[in-house]
Design an enzyme around this catalytic site. Structure first.
Site, PDB file in Angstrom:
ATOM      1  N   GLY A   1       1.084 -59.224  20.592  1.00 39.90           N
ATOM      2  CA  GLY A   1       2.118 -58.826  21.548  1.00 39.90           C
ATOM      3  C   GLY A   1       2.407 -57.343  21.435  1.00 39.90           C
ATOM      4  N   ALA A   2       2.296 -56.822  20.211  1.00 40.36           N
ATOM      5  CA  ALA A   2       2.583 -55.399  20.009  1.00 40.36           C
ATOM      6  C   ALA A   2       1.596 -54.538  20.798  1.00 40.36           C
ATOM      7  CB  ALA A   2       2.548 -55.050  18.532  1.00 40.36           C
TER       8      ALA A   2
ATOM      9  N   GLY B   1      37.958 -45.287  15.826  1.00 44.99           N
ATOM     10  CA  GLY B   1      38.543 -46.160  16.839  1.00 44.99           C
ATOM     11  C   GLY B   1      37.708 -46.103  18.103  1.00 44.99           C
TER      12      GLY B   1
HETATM   13  C1  HXC Z   1      48.733 -37.419  16.759  1.00 48.71           C
HETATM   14  C2  HXC Z   1      47.616 -36.719  14.907  1.00 48.71           C
HETATM   15  C3  HXC Z   1      46.683 -37.769  15.065  1.00 48.71           C
HETATM   16  C4  HXC Z   1      46.851 -38.657  16.143  1.00 48.71           C
HETATM   17  C5  HXC Z   1      46.144 -36.621  13.341  1.00 48.71           C
HETATM   18  N1  HXC Z   1      47.238 -36.057  13.850  1.00 48.71           N
HETATM   19  N2  HXC Z   1      45.783 -37.686  14.061  1.00 48.71           N
HETATM   20  N3  HXC Z   1      48.619 -36.564  15.769  1.00 48.71           N
HETATM   21  N4  HXC Z   1      47.878 -38.446  16.978  1.00 48.71           N
HETATM   22  N5  HXC Z   1      46.005 -39.652  16.363  1.00 48.71           N
HETATM   23  C6  HXC Z   1      47.928 -34.884  13.333  1.00 48.71           C
HETATM   24  C7  HXC Z   1      48.633 -35.122  12.026  1.00 48.71           C
HETATM   25  O1  HXC Z   1      49.901 -35.657  12.240  1.00 48.71           O
HETATM   26  C8  HXC Z   1      48.688 -33.719  11.469  1.00 48.71           C
HETATM   27  O2  HXC Z   1      49.741 -33.048  12.122  1.00 48.71           O
HETATM   28  C9  HXC Z   1      47.400 -33.100  11.940  1.00 48.71           C
HETATM   29  O3  HXC Z   1      46.973 -33.888  13.047  1.00 48.71           O
HETATM   30  C10 HXC Z   1      46.305 -33.131  10.918  1.00 48.71           C
HETATM   31  O4  HXC Z   1      46.209 -34.450  10.391  1.00 48.71           O
HETATM   32  P1  HXC Z   1      46.184 -34.740   8.818  1.00 48.71           P
HETATM   33  O5  HXC Z   1      46.456 -36.187   8.674  1.00 48.71           O
HETATM   34  O6  HXC Z   1      47.070 -33.785   8.111  1.00 48.71           O
HETATM   35  O7  HXC Z   1      44.676 -34.360   8.492  1.00 48.71           O
HETATM   36  P2  HXC Z   1      43.672 -35.060   7.496  1.00 48.71           P
HETATM   37  O8  HXC Z   1      44.337 -35.285   6.184  1.00 48.71           O
HETATM   38  O9  HXC Z   1      42.446 -34.243   7.530  1.00 48.71           O
HETATM   39  O10 HXC Z   1      43.374 -36.493   8.126  1.00 48.71           O
HETATM   40  C11 HXC Z   1      42.706 -36.602   9.357  1.00 48.71           C
HETATM   41  C12 HXC Z   1      42.746 -38.052   9.878  1.00 48.71           C
HETATM   42  C13 HXC Z   1      44.203 -38.569   9.874  1.00 48.71           C
HETATM   43  C14 HXC Z   1      41.887 -38.905   8.942  1.00 48.71           C
HETATM   44  C15 HXC Z   1      42.133 -38.053  11.243  1.00 48.71           C
HETATM   45  O11 HXC Z   1      45.017 -37.602  10.507  1.00 48.71           O
HETATM   46  C16 HXC Z   1      44.346 -39.876  10.560  1.00 48.71           C
HETATM   47  O12 HXC Z   1      44.063 -40.930   9.976  1.00 48.71           O
HETATM   48  N6  HXC Z   1      44.864 -39.824  11.811  1.00 48.71           N
HETATM   49  C17 HXC Z   1      45.079 -41.021  12.564  1.00 48.71           C
HETATM   50  C18 HXC Z   1      43.777 -41.583  13.022  1.00 48.71           C
HETATM   51  C19 HXC Z   1      43.982 -42.774  13.925  1.00 48.71           C
HETATM   52  O13 HXC Z   1      44.300 -43.868  13.466  1.00 48.71           O
HETATM   53  N7  HXC Z   1      43.942 -42.515  15.259  1.00 48.71           N
HETATM   54  C20 HXC Z   1      44.081 -43.505  16.212  1.00 48.71           C
HETATM   55  C21 HXC Z   1      42.757 -44.227  16.255  1.00 48.71           C
HETATM   56  S1  HXC Z   1      42.687 -45.422  17.498  1.00 48.71           S
HETATM   57  P3  HXC Z   1      50.638 -31.923  11.414  1.00 48.71           P
HETATM   58  O14 HXC Z   1      51.686 -31.609  12.439  1.00 48.71           O
HETATM   59  O15 HXC Z   1      51.160 -32.504  10.166  1.00 48.71           O
HETATM   60  O16 HXC Z   1      49.701 -30.792  11.194  1.00 48.71           O
HETATM   61  C22 HXC Z   1      42.138 -44.584  18.755  1.00 48.71           C
HETATM   62  C23 HXC Z   1      42.006 -45.425  19.926  1.00 48.71           C
HETATM   63  C24 HXC Z   1      41.156 -44.781  20.946  1.00 48.71           C
HETATM   64  O17 HXC Z   1      41.876 -43.470  18.709  1.00 48.71           O
HETATM   65  C25 HXC Z   1      40.996 -45.789  22.014  1.00 48.71           C
HETATM   66  C26 HXC Z   1      40.063 -45.367  23.041  1.00 48.71           C
HETATM   67  C27 HXC Z   1      39.827 -46.481  23.998  1.00 48.71           C
END
Ligand code: HXC
Length: 519
Positions: A406-407, A171
Site C-alpha cells: 500500500g505504501a 488555552g
Molecule cells: C490580564 C494578564 C494576563 C491575562 C498576564 N497578565 N496574563 N492580565 N489577563 N490573561 C498580566 C499580569 O497580571 C501581569 O500584570 C503581567 O501580565 C505579567 O504577568 P506575570 O504573571 O507577572 O508574568 P509571568 O510571571 O511571566 O507569568 C506569565 C503567565 C501568567 C504564565 C502568562 O501571567 C499567567 O499564568 N497568566 C494567566 C494565563 C491564563 O490563564 N490566561 C487565560 C488562559 S485561557 P502586572 O500589572 O502585574 O504587570 C484563554 C482562553 C482563550 O486564554 C480562549 C480562546 C478561545
C-alpha cells in the site's frame, strides 16, 4: 496648541507607544532572555520597511480599575513591511503590556491586518507571546479570539500564514497558531498547551512541568505541533525570512523563481553507488537530497518529528519545490501514523501554493502492530494517499529502492496522477518484500520440510526467484507504471527538465464544495 506643538505631541506619543509597558517591563522581558515585540519586528523585516498601524489604540474596559490603566497599542504591535522586498503583514504580541493578553481592541487590530493581507494577497506573520484572553474583558476577549480564528480559516490556502511562539501560548489561544501553516517555537522561552500544569493536576492528578507538558521539546518531537524549533528568537525570525523565499505571496501566484548558477545538468557520480548492496542496510536519504538540489540547500520541516519521513523545501534550477522522502535511516523509512500526518500536511501545503512536489521513495510498507491499528493508521495513511491523489501541482517521483504494498500506491504513484515517475535501477517495486512473500506463498511446503539446512536452501532459492521477478524496476516499467529507469547520477537533470516541462500543467478535478479528506 500651535502646529509645531501638535507635531511635538505626535512625536512624544509615538515615543511613549514604543516604550510599551515601560522601561522596567522591557528590562524584565530582556532578563528572561526574550526580545520585545518591536525588536522582533525589526529583525524580521527589511530595514526601515515597517509601517505600523493602530499605534494609538487603547482598550475600552472600565472594570477592575482598568479605566486608568491604558497603554498605547494595547499590547500588540501591528502593521506591514517587506521581506526581501515583498510585502508581508505582521503582528507581534507585546508581553510588556498586560502580559500581551488579548482584549477586544487588541483582536480588532490583528483582524484589521489579516483583512488587509487577504485583499492584497500577502502573507501574515504572527509573533505570539501572551498570557491569553485578557481576564478583565471576559467574553469580549473570547469573541476577539474567535474573530481571529475565523480569519485564519478563511485565509488558509489563500495566503501563507506563519506563527512564531516566543513566550507563553496557552488555552484556546493555541488555536490561532494551530490554524496557520507553520509554527516556530524558541527552545527555552516558549510553551503551548490547551490546559496548563495546574489544571492538569487538579483534573487528572498528573504532576507535570510546563516544559514537559508543552515545551518546544514536546512539540518539536512528540506532538508535531511545532514545525521548527530554534535556539534563539533571532534564528527563528531569520528562518521565517528563509521560509518565505520558497513561497508565493498567495495561491494565485507562482512560487518565486530565482537565478540558478548551479548547473542544471550537474551529474553526481556518487549517486550511482549510494544505495547499499544489502537491501536491509540503512542510509541517509538527506545525502541524496543534498546532492540533487541547488547548492545543497534544503530547508527541512519537522526535522525532529516522525523522522522516518523527511519533508522540506529546496530549489531546483531556481524553482522552489517541496521534497518528500522516506528515510531508511530511521525505522527503515516505514510509514506510520505520525509520518503519514506529517507528509500529508506538507503535500497539501505545497498543492495549495503551487509548489511542485518531488517524492523520493524507499519505503518497506506501513508499520504493523496494534499500536498503529488502534491509533487509526488506516485513516492516517489514507490522509497521505488523499493528499497526493488530490494534489494537482506537478508531481515527480523517483523510486530509489523499496516501494512495497500500500505504501507504494501512497507515495505519489502513477495511479495517483503522478506526472513523472522515475526509478533507479536499484528499485524494488512489489506487493511485499521477498522474505514476507515467500513465507506466505510457500508456508505449507516449508512446514513439511524438517531439515533446517534444506529449508534454508529452499527459502533462498524461492527468494532469488521472487527477487528476479519483482525486486527490480522493470516489471513496473513494463506496464508503464514507471515512465523511465534513470541513471542515479542524472537525477538532478531529469527532475529539473521534468519540472520545466510540467510548468504549464493543468489538471483540474471535478467541481465540488470541498473534498472530505479522512481526518
Ligand atoms: C490580564 C494578564 C494576563 C491575562 C498576564 N497578565 N496574563 N492580565 N489577563 N490573561 C498580566 C499580569 O497580571 C501581569 O500584570 C503581567 O501580565 C505579567 O504577568 P506575570 O504573571 O507577572 O508574568 P509571568 O510571571 O511571566 O507569568 C506569565 C503567565 C501568567 C504564565 C502568562 O501571567 C499567567 O499564568 N497568566 C494567566 C494565563 C491564563 O490563564 N490566561 C487565560 C488562559 S485561557 P502586572 O500589572 O502585574 O504587570 C484563554 C482562553 C482563550 O486564554 C480562549 C480562546 C478561545
Amino acid at each position: 496648541m500651535d502646529s509645531q506643538e501638535k507635531v511635538k505631541q505626535l512625536i512624544e506619543l509615538r515615543e511613549k507607544a514604543r516604550l510599551g509597558g515601560g522601561q522596567h517591563k522591557i528590562d524584565e522581558q530582556h532578563s528572561k532572555g526574550r526580545l520585545t515585540a518591536r525588536e522582533r519586528i525589526n529583525i524580521l523585516l527589511d530595514e526601515g520597511s515597517f509601517e505600523e498601524y493602530d499605534m494609538f489604540v487603547t482598550h475600552r474596559t472600565e472594570d477592575f480599575g482598568m479605566s486608568n490603566k491604558k497603554f498605547l497599542t494595547d499590547g500588540v504591535v501591528t502593521g506591514q513591511g517587506t521581506i526581501d522586498g515583498r510585502v508581508v503583514y505582521v503582528f507581534a504580541q507585546d508581553f510588556t503590556i498586560f502580559g500581551g493578553s488579548l482584549s477586544e481592541a487588541f483582536a480588532q487590530k490583528i483582524c484589521k491586518i489579516m483583512d488587509q493581507a487577504m485583499k492584497v494577497g500577502a502573507p501574515v506573520i504572527g509573533i505570539n507571546d501572551s498570557g491569553g484572553a485578557r481576564i478583565q474583558e471576559g467574553v469580549r476577549s473570547l469573541a476577539g479570539y474567535a474573530e481571529i480564528f475565523e480569519r485564519n480559516i478563511l485565509a488558509s490556502g489563500v495566503i501563507p500564514q506563519i506563527s512564531a511562539v516566543f513566550g507563553p501560548c496557552a488555552g484556546g489561544a493555541v488555536y490561532s497558531p494551530a490554524l496557520t501553516d507553520f509554527i516556530i517555537m524558541s527552545e527555552k522561552s516558549s510553551y503551548m498547551f490547551v490546559t496548563g500544569p495546574k489544571v492538569t493536576k487538579t483534573v487528572t492528578g498528573e504532576d507535570i512541568s510546563t516544559e514537559n507538558l508543552g515545551g518546544s521539546g514536546v512539540h518539536g518531537t512528540k506532538s508535531g505541533v511545532a514545525h521548527f524549533v530554534v535556539d534563539e528568537e533571532e534564528q527563528g525570525l531569520l528562518l521565517i525570512r528563509k521560509l518565505l523565499s520558497y513561497l508565493p505571496q498567495n495561491n494565485l501566484e507562482e512560487p518565486p523563481l530565482t537565478e540558478c548558477d548551479d548547473p542544471i545538468d550537474r551529474k553526481d557520480d556518487e549517486l550511482n553507488s549510494i544505495i547499499p548492496e544489502n537491501p536491509n542496510q540503512p542510509y541517509n536519504v538527506k545525502d541524496i537530497i543534498f546532492k540533487i538540489v541547488d547548492h545543497s540547500e534544503f530547508l527541512e520541516i519537522h526535522a525532529g518529528y516522525a523522522r522516518n519521513v523527511v519533508v522540506g523545501f529546496a530549489k531546483m534550477g531556481g524553482m522552489p519545490v517541496g521534497i518528500v522522502a522516506n528515510q531508511p535511516n530511521f525505522l527503515a523509512g516505514v510509514l506510520d501514523i505520525d509520518a503519514s500526518r506529517k507528509a500529508a500536511r506538507f503535500v497539501r501545503f505545497c498543492d495549495a501554493f503551487n509548489i511542485p512536489i518531488i517524492t523520493l521513495v524507499d519505503v518497506p510498507g506501513f508499520l504493523p502492530g496494534s499500536g498503529q491499528e488502534y491509533g487509526g493508521i488506516i485513516i492516517h495513511g489514507a490522509k497521505l494517499m488523499f493528499a497526493y491523489g488530490e494534489a494537482t501541482v506537478p508531481k515527480l517521483t523517483v523510486t530509489l529502492r523499496k516501494s512495497y504494498g500500500g505504501a507504494h500506491c501512497v507515495m505519489s504513484s502513477k495511479q495517483l496522477r503522478g506526472d513523472l515517475n522515475y526509478a533507479w535501477p536499484s528499485a524494488e517495486i512489489a506487493v511485499m518484500g521477498p522474505s514476507g512473500a515467500i513465507e506466505i506463498l510457500e508456508g505449507k511446503t516449508l512446514a513439511e520440510i524438517d531439515d533446517p539446512e534444506r529449508k534454508a536452501k529452499y527459502i533462498a532459492e524461492k527468494e532469488t526467484e521472487y527477487k528476479t521477478k519483482f525486486a527490480n524496476p522493470y516489471e513496473a516499467a513494463k506496464y508503464g507504471f514507471i515512465d523511465d529507469v534513470i541513471e542515479p547520477r542524472n537525477t538532478r537533470f531529469r527532475i529539473i527538465r521534468g519540472l520545466r516541462t510540467l510548468a504549464t500543467k493543468k489538471d483540474p478535478g471535478p467541481m465540488k464544495k470541498h473534498a472530505n479528506i479522512p481526518l
